[in-house]
Design a protein around this motif. Structure first.
Motif, PDB file in Angstrom:
ATOM      1  N   ARG A 135      61.766  60.818 -16.341  1.00 33.17           N
ATOM      2  CA  ARG A 135      61.364  61.541 -15.553  1.00 33.17           C
ATOM      3  C   ARG A 135      61.996  62.779 -17.003  1.00 33.17           C
ATOM      4  O   ARG A 135      60.894  64.264 -17.014  1.00 33.17           O
ATOM      5  CB  ARG A 135      62.280  61.902 -14.505  1.00 33.17           C
ATOM      6  N   ARG A 136      62.993  63.151 -17.560  1.00 35.30           N
ATOM      7  CA  ARG A 136      63.470  63.919 -18.511  1.00 35.30           C
ATOM      8  C   ARG A 136      62.023  63.789 -19.092  1.00 35.30           C
ATOM      9  O   ARG A 136      62.080  65.351 -20.613  1.00 35.30           O
ATOM     10  CB  ARG A 136      64.896  64.297 -18.788  1.00 35.30           C
ATOM     11  N   GLU A 137      61.771  62.913 -19.841  1.00 34.59           N
ATOM     12  CA  GLU A 137      60.863  62.524 -21.162  1.00 34.59           C
ATOM     13  C   GLU A 137      60.028  63.414 -21.067  1.00 34.59           C
ATOM     14  O   GLU A 137      58.837  63.822 -21.676  1.00 34.59           O
ATOM     15  CB  GLU A 137      60.892  61.392 -20.746  1.00 34.59           C
ATOM     16  N   VAL A 138      59.368  63.008 -19.914  1.00 38.59           N
ATOM     17  CA  VAL A 138      58.144  63.100 -19.306  1.00 38.59           C
ATOM     18  C   VAL A 138      57.658  64.833 -18.996  1.00 38.59           C
ATOM     19  O   VAL A 138      56.850  65.072 -19.311  1.00 38.59           O
ATOM     20  CB  VAL A 138      56.882  62.493 -18.073  1.00 38.59           C
ATOM     21  N   ALA A 139      58.718  65.715 -18.678  1.00 34.70           N
ATOM     22  CA  ALA A 139      59.317  66.793 -17.961  1.00 34.70           C
ATOM     23  C   ALA A 139      58.917  67.392 -19.491  1.00 34.70           C
ATOM     24  O   ALA A 139      57.779  68.523 -19.839  1.00 34.70           O
ATOM     25  CB  ALA A 139      60.425  67.313 -17.864  1.00 34.70           C
ATOM     26  N   ARG A 140      58.661  66.957 -20.697  1.00 36.41           N
ATOM     27  CA  ARG A 140      59.255  67.634 -22.102  1.00 36.41           C
ATOM     28  C   ARG A 140      57.433  67.963 -22.385  1.00 36.41           C
ATOM     29  O   ARG A 140      57.230  68.383 -23.044  1.00 36.41           O
ATOM     30  CB  ARG A 140      59.714  66.693 -23.361  1.00 36.41           C
ATOM     31  N   GLU A 141      56.594  67.030 -21.891  1.00 39.98           N
ATOM     32  CA  GLU A 141      55.077  66.945 -22.145  1.00 39.98           C
ATOM     33  C   GLU A 141      54.634  67.743 -21.211  1.00 39.98           C
ATOM     34  O   GLU A 141      52.787  67.009 -20.933  1.00 39.98           O
ATOM     35  CB  GLU A 141      54.678  65.310 -21.973  1.00 39.98           C
ATOM     36  N   GLY A 142      54.872  67.943 -20.017  1.00 37.15           N
ATOM     37  CA  GLY A 142      54.385  68.988 -19.274  1.00 37.15           C
ATOM     38  C   GLY A 142      54.136  68.122 -17.809  1.00 37.15           C
ATOM     39  O   GLY A 142      53.316  68.747 -17.213  1.00 37.15           O
ATOM     40  N   PHE A 143      54.994  66.700 -17.861  1.00 37.70           N
ATOM     41  CA  PHE A 143      53.985  66.140 -16.285  1.00 37.70           C
ATOM     42  C   PHE A 143      55.356  65.909 -15.922  1.00 37.70           C
ATOM     43  O   PHE A 143      55.748  65.985 -15.277  1.00 37.70           O
ATOM     44  CB  PHE A 143      53.788  65.084 -17.098  1.00 37.70           C
ATOM     45  N   SER A 144      54.993  65.925 -13.893  1.00 35.63           N
ATOM     46  CA  SER A 144      55.573  65.293 -13.125  1.00 35.63           C
ATOM     47  C   SER A 144      55.240  64.175 -12.625  1.00 35.63           C
ATOM     48  O   SER A 144      54.470  63.547 -12.624  1.00 35.63           O
ATOM     49  CB  SER A 144      55.070  67.138 -11.777  1.00 35.63           C
ATOM     50  N   MET A 145      56.660  64.050 -11.862  1.00 30.43           N
ATOM     51  CA  MET A 145      56.496  61.948 -11.747  1.00 30.43           C
ATOM     52  C   MET A 145      56.624  62.067  -9.650  1.00 30.43           C
ATOM     53  O   MET A 145      56.877  62.524  -9.538  1.00 30.43           O
ATOM     54  CB  MET A 145      57.751  61.374 -12.252  1.00 30.43           C
TER      55      MET A 145
END
Length: 227
Positions: A135-145
């Protein structure tokens, strides 16, 4: 590909009780559950891996090489409007399985049952922790899970376990897939997580000096705060 190795600081005895089918057994010895969790903590070895792929939700297609079509109304709905997916795998190893088998062989049935339940709790906790990292990793790319979803949930058939296993790279962490499509070690999880573009925008700090609302009472408060 991202490898995940971490320790569990504690295994939840409440969840272990639930997995052992003892939620309503009010008089069951709580200490024996705690001891099973403590023993499990010494035996498990958490290993995880995950990979991200583009996803065509209109065709329910993972754009891997080769592509993989997701089949099942429940999983298609779960991944609707997702732009990418994360395919993940996590295991707590074989040592704890061997000990469970040994306890059953020695007719320590209650201890074996509780240790098996603690192992299930451990792999679910490991998957939860791994999700937090993702979640922390993908948030950097503007994604939510979206929440993780595994073959066998809803109408997503186990027949797609083979494709998911390949997409995760699970063999890299020592996991195997039986001819019956069961994960080995047995206390392992594979899952898919849908990713959508985050719609939450960060609020910028208001600048009273550049605001054209001259009669706003906040303008005087802002001026006083910097005097």
């Amino acid at each position: 590909m991202a490898i995940y190795n971490a320790r569990l600081t504690a295994i939840d005895p409440i969840e272990t009780r639930r997995y052992a089918g003892l939620s309503k057994a009010a008089n069951f010895d709580e200490r024996s559950i705690v001891e099973a969790c403590e023993e499990a903590g010494l035996l498990i070895e958490v290993r995880g891996i995950w990979q991200m792929y583009d996803y065509d939700s209109a065709r329910s297609m993972i754009l891997s090489e080769p592509t993989v079509e997701i089949v099942g109304r429940s999983i298609e709905k779960h991944l609707s409007k997702c732009e990418r997916v994360v395919c993940m795998a996590v295991t707590v190893g074989e040592a704890i399985e061997r000990e469970v088998t040994s306890k059953f062989g020695g007719k320590e049935y209650v201890k074996a049952m509780l240790l098996d339940a603690a192992a299930t709790t451990a792999v679910e906790q490991a998957a939860d922790q791994m999700e937090d990292v993702i979640r922390r990793e993908v948030a950097r790319e503007g994604f939510s899970m979206r929440s993780r979803y595994s073959p066998g949930y809803g109408d997503w058939g186990l027949d797609q376990q083979k494709e998911l296993f390949r997409l995760t790279g699970a063999s890299e962490i020592g996991m195997r897939l039986s001819t019956a499509l069961m994960l080995m070690p047995r206390k392992s999880v594979t899952a898919i997580i849908g990713l959508t573009r985050s719609t939450v925008e960060k609020k910028s700090k208001h600048d009273c000096a550049s605001c054209d609302k001259v009669d706003c009472p906040m303008r005087d408060l802002d001026r006083k705060s910097v005097v």
